[in-house]
Write an enzyme that holds these catalytic residues in place. Structure first.
Site, mmCIF file in Angstrom:
data_model
loop_
_atom_site.group_PDB
_atom_site.id
_atom_site.type_symbol
_atom_site.label_atom_id
_atom_site.label_comp_id
_atom_site.label_asym_id
_atom_site.label_seq_id
_atom_site.Cartn_x
_atom_site.Cartn_y
_atom_site.Cartn_z
ATOM 1 N N CYS A 121 0.861 -1.186 0.000
ATOM 2 C CA CYS A 121 0.000 0.000 0.000
ATOM 3 C C CYS A 121 0.896 1.234 0.000
ATOM 4 O O CYS A 121 2.041 1.170 -0.434
ATOM 5 C CB CYS A 121 -0.997 -0.025 1.151
ATOM 6 N N ASN A 135 2.426 1.506 4.368
ATOM 7 C CA ASN A 135 2.634 0.233 5.051
ATOM 8 C C ASN A 135 2.269 0.291 6.526
ATOM 9 O O ASN A 135 2.901 -0.324 7.372
ATOM 10 C CB ASN A 135 4.070 -0.252 4.857
ATOM 11 N N CYS A 159 -1.501 0.626 7.218
ATOM 12 C CA CYS A 159 -2.934 0.305 7.283
ATOM 13 C C CYS A 159 -3.279 -0.925 6.440
ATOM 14 O O CYS A 159 -3.324 -2.031 6.948
ATOM 15 C CB CYS A 159 -3.786 1.491 6.820
ATOM 16 N N ARG A 160 -3.514 -0.707 5.155
ATOM 17 C CA ARG A 160 -4.029 -1.766 4.295
ATOM 18 C C ARG A 160 -3.069 -2.935 4.098
ATOM 19 O O ARG A 160 -3.463 -4.095 4.246
ATOM 20 C CB ARG A 160 -4.416 -1.199 2.922
ATOM 21 N N SER A 161 -1.825 -2.653 3.723
ATOM 22 C CA SER A 161 -0.920 -3.780 3.422
ATOM 23 C C SER A 161 -0.579 -4.612 4.654
ATOM 24 O O SER A 161 -0.539 -5.847 4.546
ATOM 25 C CB SER A 161 0.330 -3.325 2.677
ATOM 26 N N ASP A 197 -7.946 4.212 0.999
ATOM 27 C CA ASP A 197 -7.135 4.322 2.208
ATOM 28 C C ASP A 197 -8.009 4.634 3.422
ATOM 29 O O ASP A 197 -8.598 5.711 3.500
ATOM 30 C CB ASP A 197 -6.081 5.414 2.017
#
Length: 161
Positions: A11, A14, A16-18, A132
């Site tokens: 993401c 690095n 939140c999402r990933s 995001d």
């Protein structure tokens, strides 16, 4: 001795999402008894060294997934040779990774994470993104969780093939 299949989720920063995708995949792979190596990174160095976002950490913890050891890092192009599958969480990550790919073989390793969601498997990459959640609240992180979770069975099936 065989080498485990290696997956990286990517993401922006690095945090939140990933890392959510990383830890969710690790949990699912462990539960399925698959020999996978899974890690994550960001397309930028903005958050390097920082821990996972507290909202992401709390959501993972509610599902019994520990993520306290996470530290953000930025993508290193040498990882194209060290990973079998590189999963972008949104179109800007996909495009940034494509621009860094040194050759067609490296570019072929890059996929949108949600391309493994049966509901979106035929969609164009720009339609497979996860926005995001950092700018939102706990509900936005739950949406990210749900979208990532929908793709996990397809990712695991892909690694079996």
């Amino acid at each position: 001795m065989t080498t485990p299949y290696r997956i990286m989720t990517v993401c922006t920063g690095n945090i939140c999402r990933s890392p959510m995708a990383e830890y969710m995949l690790v949990s699912a792979a462990t539960e399925a008894g698959l020999d996978l190596e899974i890690d994550s990174c960001g397309t930028t160095a903005w958050e390097v060294g920082n821990a996972i976002d507290p909202r992401a950490k709390a959501l993972l913890a509610r599902h019994g997934i520990e993520s306290s050891d996470h530290r953000a890092r930025a993508f290193n192009p040498r990882w194209f040779t060290e990973r079998d599958l590189i999963l972008a969480l949104d179109i800007d990550h996909f495009q940034a990774l494509q621009a860094l790919a040194p050759d067609a073989a490296a570019a072929a390793k890059i996929r949108m994470l949600r391309s493994f969601d049966p509901a979106l498997s035929g969609a164009k990459p720009k339609q497979q993104g996860i926005y995001d959640p950092w700018f939102g609240d706990a509900k936005d992180f739950q949406v990210s969780w749900d979208l990532i979770a929908a793709a996990i069975p397809g990712i695991l099936a892909h690694t079996r093939g």
